[in-house]
Write a protein that holds these residues in place. Structure first.
Motif, mmCIF file in Angstrom:
data_model
loop_
_atom_site.group_PDB
_atom_site.id
_atom_site.type_symbol
_atom_site.label_atom_id
_atom_site.label_comp_id
_atom_site.label_asym_id
_atom_site.label_seq_id
_atom_site.Cartn_x
_atom_site.Cartn_y
_atom_site.Cartn_z
ATOM 1 N N UNK A 38 21.837 -7.959 -28.194
ATOM 2 C CA UNK A 38 23.226 -7.817 -27.739
ATOM 3 C C UNK A 38 24.178 -8.662 -28.587
ATOM 4 N N UNK A 39 23.793 -9.900 -28.845
ATOM 5 C CA UNK A 39 24.653 -10.796 -29.603
ATOM 6 C C UNK A 39 24.829 -10.311 -31.037
ATOM 7 N N UNK A 78 32.537 -2.309 -22.041
ATOM 8 C CA UNK A 78 32.229 -3.729 -22.255
ATOM 9 C C UNK A 78 30.743 -4.033 -22.119
ATOM 10 N N UNK A 79 29.938 -3.058 -21.753
ATOM 11 C CA UNK A 79 28.519 -3.329 -21.505
ATOM 12 C C UNK A 79 27.621 -2.764 -22.596
ATOM 13 N N UNK A 80 26.491 -3.442 -22.761
ATOM 14 C CA UNK A 80 25.454 -2.990 -23.680
ATOM 15 C C UNK A 80 24.167 -2.871 -22.878
ATOM 16 N N UNK A 81 23.627 -1.662 -22.803
ATOM 17 C CA UNK A 81 22.366 -1.404 -22.108
ATOM 18 C C UNK A 81 21.264 -1.454 -23.153
ATOM 19 N N UNK A 82 20.339 -2.373 -22.957
ATOM 20 C CA UNK A 82 19.307 -2.611 -23.953
ATOM 21 C C UNK A 82 17.936 -2.336 -23.345
ATOM 22 N N UNK A 83 17.195 -1.439 -23.977
ATOM 23 C CA UNK A 83 15.831 -1.124 -23.558
ATOM 24 C C UNK A 83 14.902 -2.146 -24.205
ATOM 25 N N UNK A 84 14.075 -2.780 -23.372
ATOM 26 C CA UNK A 84 13.141 -3.791 -23.878
ATOM 27 C C UNK A 84 11.726 -3.360 -23.526
ATOM 28 N N UNK A 85 10.851 -3.405 -24.527
ATOM 29 C CA UNK A 85 9.437 -3.099 -24.324
ATOM 30 C C UNK A 85 8.623 -4.293 -24.795
ATOM 31 N N UNK A 105 21.169 -5.219 -19.034
ATOM 32 C CA UNK A 105 22.579 -5.003 -19.335
ATOM 33 C C UNK A 105 23.210 -6.347 -19.689
ATOM 34 N N UNK A 106 23.923 -6.358 -20.808
ATOM 35 C CA UNK A 106 24.620 -7.551 -21.285
ATOM 36 C C UNK A 106 26.098 -7.236 -21.465
ATOM 37 N N UNK A 107 26.928 -8.275 -21.398
ATOM 38 C CA UNK A 107 28.330 -8.173 -21.796
ATOM 39 C C UNK A 107 28.641 -9.327 -22.732
#
Length: 149
Positions: A38-39, A78-85, A105-107
């Protein structure tokens, strides 16, 4: 860059009384990989807003190679949905198995702690398109569900 993979060995200090890596440690790794992804995308400090359900399929053992892959799956204003495996496996065999996967989810925040708009992410591969569609469908269903349901 819209994805990042962290790789490391599961160390003895991460185990629980059963001799396996703590679930909380795995969740910390998920948050760290998601934060890095996200960053890097937002080019700003980001915070976790939510984490989707996590189900552990098998334990991680001391000495296993661990891979935590975080990839952008969908962006809102404003959101970032990040799939993590999370995968792990024995270095000697080279076989990796999925341990868990989730959506985080990050902002991005400004200096006053207010959410900032983020650059839209556009899928490029068939896998990206499929993932983005699944996440969008999940978000739409969550928004349509009555509160407290």
């Amino acid at each position: 860059m819209s994805s990042i993979t962290l790789r490391f060995l599961a160390e003895p200090h991460t185990v629980n009384f059963g001799g396996k890596v703590h679930g909380g440690t795995v969740m910390k790794w998920i948050d760290e990989a998601g934060y890095a992804c996200a960053t890097r995308w937002a080019k700003r400090y980001c915070v976790t807003v939510s984490v989707g359900s996590i189900r552990f399929h098998r334990p991680i053992m001391i000495g296993d190679l661990v891979e935590v892959q975080a990839r952008l799956a969908y962006t809102g204003r404003t959101s970032m949905n990040i799939a993590v495996e999370v995968r792990s496996g024995d270095l000697k065999t080279g076989q990796m198995e999925t341990i868990t996967e989730c959506l985080v989810v990050f902002v991005a925040l400004d200096a006053d702690g207010k959410a900032l708009p983020v650059e839209a992410w556009l899928p490029e591969t068939p896998g990206d398109f499929a993932l983005a569609q699944r996440v969008k469908a999940h978000l739409d269903a969550a928004r349509a569900a009555p509160l407290g349901a």
